[in-house]
Design an enzyme around this catalytic site. Structure first.
Site, mmCIF file in Angstrom:
data_model
loop_
_atom_site.group_PDB
_atom_site.id
_atom_site.type_symbol
_atom_site.label_atom_id
_atom_site.label_comp_id
_atom_site.label_asym_id
_atom_site.label_seq_id
_atom_site.Cartn_x
_atom_site.Cartn_y
_atom_site.Cartn_z
ATOM 1 N N ASP A 1 -1.262 -5.168 10.777
ATOM 2 C CA ASP A 1 -1.729 -6.136 9.561
ATOM 3 C C ASP A 1 -0.297 -6.225 8.715
ATOM 4 O OD1 ASP A 1 -2.272 -7.595 7.476
ATOM 5 O OD2 ASP A 1 -3.577 -5.784 6.704
ATOM 6 N N HIS B 1 0.957 -1.276 -0.274
ATOM 7 C CA HIS B 1 0.139 -0.189 0.087
ATOM 8 C C HIS B 1 0.756 1.476 -0.052
ATOM 9 C CE1 HIS B 1 -3.933 -2.131 1.621
ATOM 10 N NE2 HIS B 1 -3.553 -2.463 0.611
ATOM 11 N N ASP C 1 -4.297 3.692 2.213
ATOM 12 C CA ASP C 1 -5.258 3.605 3.038
ATOM 13 C C ASP C 1 -5.201 4.998 4.102
ATOM 14 O OD1 ASP C 1 -5.722 1.089 2.415
ATOM 15 O OD2 ASP C 1 -5.325 -0.004 4.328
ATOM 16 N N GLU D 1 -2.874 -9.207 12.346
ATOM 17 C CA GLU D 1 -3.540 -9.897 11.267
ATOM 18 C C GLU D 1 -2.448 -10.340 10.278
ATOM 19 O OE1 GLU D 1 -6.237 -7.152 9.187
ATOM 20 O OE2 GLU D 1 -5.721 -7.700 7.299
ATOM 21 N N LYS E 1 -12.063 -1.877 10.686
ATOM 22 C CA LYS E 1 -10.999 -1.313 9.997
ATOM 23 C C LYS E 1 -11.346 -0.602 8.524
ATOM 24 C CE LYS E 1 -7.544 -3.704 7.708
ATOM 25 N NZ LYS E 1 -6.327 -4.423 7.504
ATOM 26 N N LYS F 1 -14.488 -8.984 4.421
ATOM 27 C CA LYS F 1 -14.327 -8.019 3.045
ATOM 28 C C LYS F 1 -15.349 -8.271 2.428
ATOM 29 C CE LYS F 1 -9.174 -7.369 2.846
ATOM 30 N NZ LYS F 1 -7.935 -7.929 2.279
ATOM 31 N N SER G 1 -14.122 -4.921 7.403
ATOM 32 C CA SER G 1 -12.777 -4.122 6.682
ATOM 33 C C SER G 1 -13.133 -3.588 5.612
ATOM 34 C CB SER G 1 -11.841 -5.078 6.414
ATOM 35 O OG SER G 1 -10.635 -4.568 5.807
ATOM 36 N N CYS H 1 -8.381 -1.445 -0.037
ATOM 37 C CA CYS H 1 -7.379 -0.191 -0.144
ATOM 38 C C CYS H 1 -7.926 0.670 -1.395
ATOM 39 C CB CYS H 1 -6.306 -0.644 -0.647
ATOM 40 S SG CYS H 1 -5.981 -1.711 -2.033
#
Ligand code: 2PG
Ligand code: MG
Length: 464
Positions: free
Chosen positions: A277, A190, A242, A326, A427, A376, A403, A406
């Protein structure tokens, strides 16, 4: 029957002594007639990374309901399939016009006339139409956007807030505001820095309300900006996908020290915990982990074994207020994750390990491989199936983290989902950037609307 309804509406208008009887009667009639889906229209929009995704406008007699599908960097063989056109001349192969067409033609035709309250029937109709295990025919991006839009229409039809409708669909009566995991430092896939792990989050478990948790998150974020500027200069404050800062650090401890310093400057020390994570699959080579995989000069020279990683995590949990990790190991390294979870040093969240896939979740529960689900919604593809996997996780006495991805949109659905399903954790990225704040700001509104009934998960964030 219809004449009776018209008569009722006229009588009600007379009783209300309304200055605009025509408007009154038309509103009254709209409420009296049960809604059906009248039109489903999709379009291609861009997500927060500037990559195409699907947006849907679903119409009923009550109005228009809009939803869109998020998208992420990690994708695996067990998750529902995003349909992309693959034409390199269009958005480098990422356009979603086939998924859009599937909504506008096949899905629309199948859903017109259906009652928007009947979420599971709507979702099942799309699953039946698709016929593939991973929703690859119509596209999970097409199906999810419609499923969420239908859920919003169902709430409007019942004239209840979205989170309440979701709670009803899952058979719950309690509605809890989740503890947010705010992304403060970004790395991994990310961000362009050399940090291998994907994000360092803070969890304000000691806040009394969600509003206070958001304030703590925002203040820590801004203190962190100052801490990073002092140490690395202003360019260290560039952000990842993020919204977390992405200074050019490479070690776990370097990142954790920055966050710890920022927390201490807020004065909330005991009230804020830390989550990581690791997203270890991204830097697992064979059975070894390359924490320097993003540093061209160091990559491949200092591998860590699974056992080294276990030792490292144990030390981090002892030295910092780390309460949640995570994907600490590769997604196929079931033995190590199981061993590490068994140590009970922190919550162990399965993201890439589970891919929100019910079969993987069942297996992980049976084997006690981890103790929390990262949900997700686009990896599973419908609201109904998302509700089912949360039930599965809760029945297994797991924690549940709803969650973001991104690649996000302005859609705030997951905020309502986390409250409706009382997951205890969400999150949704940094307390900054519009697509992330869409979720946190919606949680503020929900808390305000619930008033005295609002309960913040706080110390019960694991909820099991
Ligand atoms: C994750 C998510 C969100 P992505 O790994 O938890 O940070 O990332 O959307 O890229 O899968
Ligand atoms: Mg993850």
């Amino acid at each position: 029957m219809l004449s009776r309804k018209i008569e009722d509406a006229v009588n009600a208008a007379v009783r209300a002594k309304t200055p605009d009887p025509v408007l009154f009667i038309s509103n009254h009639m709209r409420k009296a007639v049960p809604s059906v889906i009248t039109k489903v229209k999709a379009r291609q929009i861009l997500d927060s990374r500037g990559i195409p995704t699907v947006e849907v406008d679903l119409y009923t007699n009550k109005g228009m309901f809009r939803a869109s599908a998020p998208s992420g960097a990690s994708s695996g063989m067990y998750e529902a399939l995003e349909l992309r056109d693959g034409d390199k001349g269009m958005y480098l192969g990422n356009s979603v016009q086939r998924a859009v067409k599937n909504v506008n033609e096949k899905i629309s035709e199948a859903l017109i006339g259906m009652d928007p309250i009947l979420q599971s029937q709507i979702d099942q109709a799309m699953i039946d139409l698709d016929k593939t295990e991973k929703k690859g025919e119509l596209g999970a991006n097409a199906i999810l956007a419609v499923s969420i839009a239908a859920c919003k229409a169902g709430a409007a039809e019942k004239e209840v807030p979205l989170y309440k409708h979701i709670a009803d669909l899952s058979g719950r009566t309690s509605m809890i505001l989740p503890v947010p995991a705010f992304c403060l430092i970004s790395g991994g896939k990310h961000a362009g820095n050399t940090l291998a792990i994907q994000d360092i989050n803070i969890l304000p478990v000691g806040a009394r309300r969600f509003e206070e948790a958001l304030q703590m998150g925002s203040e820590t974020y801004h203190h962190l900006k100052a801490v990073i500027t002092e140490k690395y200069g202003a360019h260290g404050c560039n952000v990842g996908e993020d919204g977390g800062f992405a200074p050019n650090i490479s070690g776990f401890r370097e990142g954790l020290d920055l966050v710890k310093e920022a927390i201490s400057r807020t004065g909330y020390s005991e009230k804020i915990k830390i989550g990581i994570d690791v997203s270890a699959t991204d830097f697992c080579i064979g059975t070894k982990y390359d924490l320097d995989y993003k540093s061209p000069n160091k990559s491949g020279q200092n591998f860590k074994s699974g056992e080294d990683m276990i030792e490292l995590y144990k030390e981090l949990c002892a030295d910092y207020p780390v309460v949640s990790i995570e994907d600490p190991f590769d997604k196929e390294d079931w033995e190590r994750v199981k061993y590490f979870s068994g140590l009970g040093v922190c919550q162990v969240v399965g993201d890439d390990l589970l891919m929100s896939n019910p079969k993987r979740i069942e297996k992980a529960i049976q084997e006690s491989a981890c103790n929390a689900l990262l949900l997700k919604v686009n990896q599973i593809g419908t609201v109904t199936e998302a509700i089912e996997v949360v039930k599965l996780a809760k029945d297994g006495h797991w924690g549940v983290v709803v969650s973001h991805r991104c690649g996000e949109t302005e859609d705030s659905f997951i905020a309502d989902l986390s409250v409706g399903l009382s997951t205890g954790q969400i999150k949704a990225g940094a307390p900054c950037r519009g697509e992330r704040l869409a979720k946190y700001n919606q949680l503020l509104r929900i808390e305000e609307e619930l008033g005295d009934q609002a309960a913040y998960a706080g110390d019960d964030w694991r909820m099991s």
